[in-house]
Design an enzyme around this catalytic site. Structure first.
Site, PDB file in Angstrom:
ATOM      1  N   CYS A  21       5.905  13.373 -10.003  1.00  7.52           N
ATOM      2  CA  CYS A  21       4.482  13.704 -10.147  1.00  7.52           C
ATOM      3  C   CYS A  21       3.819  13.900  -8.785  1.00  7.52           C
ATOM      4  O   CYS A  21       2.604  13.905  -8.683  1.00  7.52           O
ATOM      5  CB  CYS A  21       3.756  12.626 -10.941  1.00  7.52           C
ATOM      6  N   CYS A  24       2.121  17.398  -8.792  1.00  4.80           N
ATOM      7  CA  CYS A  24       1.275  17.745  -9.930  1.00  4.80           C
ATOM      8  C   CYS A  24       0.444  16.557 -10.376  1.00  4.80           C
ATOM      9  O   CYS A  24       0.085  16.448 -11.545  1.00  4.80           O
ATOM     10  CB  CYS A  24       2.118  18.249 -11.098  1.00  4.80           C
ATOM     11  N   ASP A 403      -6.674 -20.964  11.229  1.00  7.50           N
ATOM     12  CA  ASP A 403      -7.109 -22.276  10.749  1.00  7.50           C
ATOM     13  C   ASP A 403      -6.049 -23.313  11.135  1.00  7.50           C
ATOM     14  O   ASP A 403      -4.859 -22.998  11.187  1.00  7.50           O
ATOM     15  CB  ASP A 403      -7.278 -22.214   9.233  1.00  7.50           C
TER      16      ASP A 403
END
Length: 707
Positions: A21, A24, A403
């Site tokens: 795909c 398209c 931290d």
């Protein structure tokens, strides 16, 4: 169907198992939107995933039938029965290319060697029909929707060549273009390999123990929380769960990147996809398969591959302008010189060459191939980077704020030292202190009791416990009243000196005393992670500064910073003050990455350009909210990720530059009449192949970085 069913929004994730795909995506999305009940469609082309939001009217079978109209076979993304496409060389496009290549070679032999023109012409036409089928279908589908794509350029160039009577070059054109598409499919297939490898980690079936004691094999999708699963020695753990019986060592490297197997026992949590060691385990299922850590990691990687950074957005914008511009340029080249009296055939041919050299996805694929390769490699190393934008941001980081508690340290107080007085044995001091603390809720009680257990020291629970807030606790042991806490009244110089020494080291010390004297000192500290110093040193070679942020006191912060080689720290910070500290660092030094546990540090993580969460494999909040997640509690993965991000940035810059230069050089050559259709397209596809290969280098281990 009632109104309520139509109002409810469902989300279906489909995985492409056949077809591509990439070219398209817009057409597939438009087609699926026509299915009744579909509200939105997102095609994550790089990952091969289609996400459809719909109501109850739209069924999976309807979506599958509509996708099939575009040559795509799709299945539910979480399906374990059919989850991967056939190898790229067995895809219909590849087979069509092989057949077309044979026909083309046969035609060239017939024309050039055997000198038989008519059979050669028939073979060229056959090449056009076979090799041009997929490009023509894609180009025409885009044209029907008013879109111009790379395939449309190819179709126009091939048709123009046929009209000019050069069928041989038209046949060469479709074969070379199809070769480029297959190479791009190969690159995408390699990039998607990380997802397929993750999916293969969890076995498709599990051995479930029924309530009557019998065993049955079921698909992992059918497991429900509370089910009891048997994991034999050497097997992959099928799903997340808690050990109900048995002990073993579990290799979690595939999920967390942790290289050392973890010892598990009843009550321990294990993740699906990890590898069981020599012991058999009974596992109580904790989550539905779709909610397991591995399944969520797969979704995050897929979404990360689809996420676009600045370079990707530039490539997309350029591509949207580029294709129509090439059509306009070719039309002008073919028509304007003819109007001025020049040879129309020569200039029409040059216009076709411009179309041909434009028929490459080099620029379109130059960025995503690098981004996907980098994200996939990071995922294999236990680092989840949630998109191209975060990858780009990480590459530009010059300051890392970390931290302390739970990040640089283990986040759990531990007994580090015992100083006995009066010639007593350290274990005797520990035994008495544990007896006093055994029934108390004193903050340091847990550390003292855990130390006694680890050393095998037995204790009696003290009687007549009395606690004084902020001072300590006292209890009676063997008729003697004992106290654990802050020193009371005058104490010997040795005690004062010992307390000061521990304070300078960032440790919290308490005294064990009776009514007459101090029996000993016990020092407790939040221990530094084993990899913390190595990580800080590695970061120091990559970035300008490492800053520690902590809510702890100044003395403790200074001691930890000195131990780790951190030159800058800020202590006594509340959560909102950590956020302010990050903003201050941004003002002073530019982009900042904040590293924390993903929960307490959430505001600071969100404020920083890049939020990095520790230990995300066991923390749902961290896995969902962080920009980057270190799946195991291993800080050394962070400098690895920064180095990889910088390699990816350099790789993207190389690819974009090369693709732009290639297009510019080929268009100039076409305008000058120095290129034929075939030569131009061969050179263009060659540049695409070079770009693909350069991007895929990121999948391989590499060292070094760019400062």
């Amino acid at each position: 169907m009632g109104a309520a069913g139509q109002r409810t929004t469902l989300r279906t994730r489909l995985r492409v198992t056949k077809g591509s795909c990439l070219d398209c995506a817009g057409d597939v999305a438009g087609a699926l939107r026509e299915v009744p009940g579909v509200r939105s469609v997102q095609v994550m082309a790089t990952a091969g995933i289609i996400v459809v939001d719909h109501d109850a009217r739209a069924k999976i079978a309807d979506l599958q039938r509509r996708a099939a109209d575009y040559g795509l076979r799709v299945v539910p993304a979480e399906s374990r029965t059919e989850h991967s496409a056939a190898p790229w060389w067995l895809q219909p496009k590849s087979i069509a290319l092989a057949v077309a290549s044979l026909l083309l070679i046969s035609g060239l032999i017939a024309e050039k060697v055997l000198e038989v023109g008519r059979p050669a012409l028939v073979l060229y036409w056959a090449t056009l029909l076979v090799g041009g089928f997929y490009p023509a279908r894609s180009g025409l589908a885009a044209a029907r929707r008013g879109r111009l794509t790379i395939s449309t350029l190819l179709v126009a160039a091939a048709v123009g060549a046929v009209i000019l009577g050069i069928v041989e070059e038209a046949a060469l054109l479709v074969v070379v273009f199809s070769l480029g598409e297959v190479l791009e499919d190969y690159a995408t297939d390699r990039a998607r390999g990380a997802i397929r490898a993750l999916m293969r980690l969890a076995p498709p079936a599990a051995l479930r123990r029924r309530p009557d004691g019998r065993q049955e094999t079921v698909p992992v999708e059918e497991l429900r929380p509370g089910d009891l699963v048997i994991v034999r020695p050497g097997e992959r753990v099928p799903t997340d769960g808690v050990v109900a019986a048995g002990t073993s060592a579990v290799d979690q490297s595939a999920v967390t990147g942790e290289s050392v197997p973890i010892e598990v026992m009843p009550g321990s949590t294990v993740f699906g996809g990890t590898l069981n060691g020599a012991g058999a385990l009974d596992l109580r299922v904790a989550k539905e398969y779709a909610d397991t850590t591995l399944a969520r990691i797969i979704r995050q990687v897929e979404e990360a591959q689809a996420s676009k950074g600045r370079a990707q957005r530039f490539a997309d914008r350029f591509g949207a302008i580029y294709t129509p511009a090439m059509f306009v340029l070719a039309a002008l080249i073919a028509s304007v010189p003819a109007l001025l009296g020049h040879d129309i055939r020569d200039w029409v041919y040059r216009g076709l060459v411009v179309l041909a050299v434009s028929c490459s996805c080099a620029l379109v694929i130059s960025v995503p191939v690098s981004v996907v390769a980098a994200i996939s490699r990071a995922a294999r190393r236990g680092v989840l980077i949630k998109g191209g934008a975060h990858l780009e941001s990480l590459a530009g980081i010059r300051t890392v704020a970390i931290d302390k508690t739970g990040t640089l340290t283990l986040g759990e107080p531990r007994l580090t030292d015992i100083t006995p007085f009066g010639g007593r044995d350290p274990n005797e001091v520990l035994r008495l202190a544990a007896g006093v603390e055994a029934a108390s809720e004193h903050p340091l009680a847990g550390a003292i009791l855990r130390a006694a257990e680890m050393r095998g020291v037995r204790w009696e629970v003290g009687q007549d416990l009395r606690a004084t807030a902020g001072v300590g606790v006292e209890a009676t042991l063997s008729g003697e009243r004992l106290f654990v806490g802050k020193p009371q009244g005058q104490v010997p110089d040795a005690v004062t000196k010992g307390l000061a020494g521990y304070a300078a080291q960032g440790k919290t010390a308490v005294v064990l005393a009776n009514r007459k004297e101090v029996l000993g000192l016990l020092a407790v500290a939040d221990e530094v992670r084993p990899q913390a110093k190595e990580a800080v040193e590695s970061l120091g070679r990559l970035i300008d500064r490492v800053v520690m942020l902590t809510g702890d006191n100044e003395a403790t912060a200074a001691a930890i910073a000195r131990r780790l080689g951190i030159a800058e720290w800020r202590a006594g910070l509340l959560p909102e003050e950590k956020t302010a500290a990050v903003k201050d660092l941004q003002r002073q030094y530019g982009p900042v990455a904040m590293v924390g546990d993903g929960v307490n540090d959430a505001p600071a993580l969100a404020t920083a350009e890049v939020g990095v969460a520790m230990g995300a494999a066991g923390t749902d909040v961290a896995l969902e909210t962080a920009d980057i997640a270190l799946m195991a509690d291993d800080l050394t993965k962070l400098p690895e990720a920064i180095a990889l991000a910088r390699r990816a940035r350099a790789n993207i810059q190389q690819n974009v530059t090369l693709s732009l230069l290639a297009v510019a050089a080929l268009v100039v050559g076409a305008l000058a009449g120095r290129l034929s259709l075939t030569t131009g397209l061969l050179l263009n596809e060659g540049s695409a192949l070079l770009i693909i290969g350069n991007g895929l280098r990121l999948l391989a281990p590499g060292s070094g970085s760019r400062r």
